[in-house]
Enzyme design. Structure first.
Site, PDB file in Angstrom:
ATOM      1  N   GLY A   1     -54.238  -7.547 -13.616  1.00 26.00           N
ATOM      2  CA  GLY A   1     -54.090  -6.133 -13.012  1.00 26.00           C
ATOM      3  C   GLY A   1     -54.138  -4.956 -14.175  1.00 26.00           C
ATOM      4  O   GLY A   1     -53.304  -4.004 -14.104  1.00 26.00           O
TER       5      GLY A   1
ATOM      6  N   HIS B   1     -46.078  -0.637 -24.400  1.00 29.28           N
ATOM      7  CA  HIS B   1     -46.194   0.529 -24.442  1.00 29.28           C
ATOM      8  C   HIS B   1     -44.915   1.048 -24.286  1.00 29.28           C
ATOM      9  O   HIS B   1     -44.702   2.166 -23.845  1.00 29.28           O
ATOM     10  CB  HIS B   1     -47.174   0.946 -23.358  1.00 29.28           C
TER      11      HIS B   1
HETATM   12  P1  OAD Z   1     -55.222   0.960 -14.752  1.00 32.67           P
HETATM   13  O1  OAD Z   1     -55.020   1.916 -13.578  1.00 32.67           O
HETATM   14  O2  OAD Z   1     -56.347   1.431 -15.866  1.00 32.67           O
HETATM   15  O3  OAD Z   1     -55.913  -0.406 -13.933  1.00 32.67           O
HETATM   16  C1  OAD Z   1     -55.257  -1.093 -13.074  1.00 32.67           C
HETATM   17  C2  OAD Z   1     -55.820  -2.258 -12.507  1.00 32.67           C
HETATM   18  O4  OAD Z   1     -54.986  -3.173 -11.795  1.00 32.67           O
HETATM   19  C3  OAD Z   1     -57.140  -2.204 -12.081  1.00 32.67           C
HETATM   20  O5  OAD Z   1     -58.206  -2.787 -12.719  1.00 32.67           O
HETATM   21  C4  OAD Z   1     -56.931  -2.558 -10.795  1.00 32.67           C
HETATM   22  O6  OAD Z   1     -58.352  -3.005 -10.124  1.00 32.67           O
HETATM   23  C5  OAD Z   1     -55.963  -3.395 -10.806  1.00 32.67           C
HETATM   24  N1  OAD Z   1     -55.027  -3.701  -9.552  1.00 32.67           N
HETATM   25  C6  OAD Z   1     -54.874  -2.812  -8.652  1.00 32.67           C
HETATM   26  N2  OAD Z   1     -54.239  -3.454  -7.800  1.00 32.67           N
HETATM   27  C7  OAD Z   1     -54.006  -4.783  -8.031  1.00 32.67           C
HETATM   28  C8  OAD Z   1     -53.059  -6.071  -7.459  1.00 32.67           C
HETATM   29  N3  OAD Z   1     -52.405  -5.865  -6.420  1.00 32.67           N
HETATM   30  N4  OAD Z   1     -53.099  -7.086  -8.193  1.00 32.67           N
HETATM   31  C9  OAD Z   1     -53.914  -7.231  -9.356  1.00 32.67           C
HETATM   32  N5  OAD Z   1     -54.661  -6.166  -9.819  1.00 32.67           N
HETATM   33  C10 OAD Z   1     -54.689  -4.807  -9.166  1.00 32.67           C
HETATM   34  O7  OAD Z   1     -53.872   0.409 -15.575  1.00 32.67           O
HETATM   35  P2  OAD Z   1     -53.666  -0.296 -16.828  1.00 32.67           P
HETATM   36  O8  OAD Z   1     -54.779  -1.036 -17.396  1.00 32.67           O
HETATM   37  O9  OAD Z   1     -52.387  -1.094 -16.891  1.00 32.67           O
HETATM   38  O10 OAD Z   1     -50.713   3.627 -20.975  1.00 32.67           O
HETATM   39  O11 OAD Z   1     -53.904   0.967 -17.829  1.00 32.67           O
HETATM   40  C11 OAD Z   1     -53.593   0.786 -19.385  1.00 32.67           C
HETATM   41  C12 OAD Z   1     -52.933   1.995 -19.722  1.00 32.67           C
HETATM   42  O12 OAD Z   1     -53.163   3.095 -19.563  1.00 32.67           O
HETATM   43  C13 OAD Z   1     -51.380   1.783 -19.359  1.00 32.67           C
HETATM   44  O13 OAD Z   1     -50.228   1.115 -19.835  1.00 32.67           O
HETATM   45  C14 OAD Z   1     -50.932   3.437 -19.517  1.00 32.67           C
HETATM   46  C15 OAD Z   1     -52.409   3.881 -19.132  1.00 32.67           C
HETATM   47  O14 OAD Z   1     -52.585   5.286 -19.609  1.00 32.67           O
HETATM   48  C16 OAD Z   1     -49.566   4.088 -21.287  1.00 32.67           C
HETATM   49  O15 OAD Z   1     -48.527   4.477 -20.620  1.00 32.67           O
HETATM   50  C17 OAD Z   1     -49.525   4.201 -22.856  1.00 32.67           C
END
Ligand code: OAD
Length: 245
Positions: free
Chosen positions: A189, A120
């Site tokens: 994550g 991204h």
């Molecule tokens: P999300 O905010 O959708 O998901 C974050 C995940 O991290 C959740 O499943 C949480 O349960 C988990 N989490 C929280 N704390 C954690 C920890 N300490 N260890 C492990 N996991 C943990 O974020 P992404 O999946 O990264 O797009 O979102 C995908 C994309 O959507 C991002 O790249 C961004 C956003 O819009 C762009 O910027 C293009």
């Protein structure tokens, strides 16, 4: 044997490991995730107002300021033990680990993961909004919120992928090749709701790889997982990836 011990043993025997990370990877560094119901960016803001090309064209100052604030916040945080363990494993086992990240925060790179595939983009860089003309960059960029070409007015924009935009093709190609080739994929994550990134876990599963999720919460990708470790990344990854002292 506890599940995390089994996963650790599987990692030790895997020839090709792909690691797909999302915002939760950086949570323990103090970086908000996107979809946490309380602290997530998208709980406070509508992504359509801040993370689309249309939003930037309509309100360039507002969007630029939001990214500038995120950049500023990132300058005050550090890679955590999970970022460091991932980088250390890759250094100790050259050619065995491919890191694919959805994160734009640069923390993997700062931890020493020099070959991370940044699906991204990067929040620390910017680029021209419209295809650069001869003037763009040839004369000094006019500072501002956002900076612009002093001749034609072309704007600088954050070098991140916004909703509705294509991922950089070379990064996606490399990531898909790694998903096909790995025998184990660690999915760390990420909520697994944003495609095509989340599709990489499906590809790995369909190609016969073991898929292991590291996430304290359930995710959309648990269905294809061989194991779900409900642990935070900065605690779990050092155990999985670093040799015992
Ligand atoms: P999300 O905010 O959708 O998901 C974050 C995940 O991290 C959740 O499943 C949480 O349960 C988990 N989490 C929280 N704390 C954690 C920890 N300490 N260890 C492990 N996991 C943990 O974020 P992404 O999946 O990264 O797009 O979102 C995908 C994309 O959507 C991002 O790249 C961004 C956003 O819009 C762009 O910027 C293009």
């Amino acid at each position: 044997m506890a599940l995390r011990d089994t996963v650790r043993a599987r990692i030790a025997e895997a020839q090709q490991i792909a690691v797909l990370t999302g915002a939760g990877m950086s949570a323990e560094s103090g970086v908000p995730t996107f979809r946490d119901a309380q602290s997530g960016f998208w709980a406070q803001f509508d992504p359509q107002d801040l993370a689309t090309e249309d939003a930037f064209r309509a309100h360039p100052e507002r969007v630029w300021d939001w990214y500038a604030q995120r950049r500023e916040a990132l300058s005050g945080v550090s890679p955590n033990a999970g970022h460091l363990a991932t980088a250390a494993f890759a250094q100790r086992h050259p050619g065995r680990l491919t890191l694919i990240t959805q994160n734009v925060d640069g923390l993997h790179q700062r931890a020493g993961s020099t070959n991370a595939i940044a699906l991204h983009g990067s929040i620390t860089e910017d680029r021209w909004l419209d295809a650069p003309r001869g003037c763009c960059g040839a004369t000094p960029i006019e500072p501002g919120q956002p900076p612009r070409c002093g001749v034609c007015g072309n704007l600088r924009r954050p070098a991140v992928v916004w909703f509705g935009e294509r991922l950089p093709q070379s990064s996606l190609d490399r990531a898909q090749a790694a998903a096909h080739a790995c025998d184990l994929m660690l999915v760390v994550g990420t909520s697994g709701v944003v495609y095509p990134a989340a599709g990489l876990a499906l590809t790995a599963h369909q190609s016969g790889a073991r898929v292991v999720i590291v996430n304290p919460e359930p995710t959309d990708l648990d269905l294809v997982a061989d194991a779900c470790l409900r642990e935070p990344a900065a605690q779990c990854l050092p155990f999985l990836l670093l040799d015992p002292a």
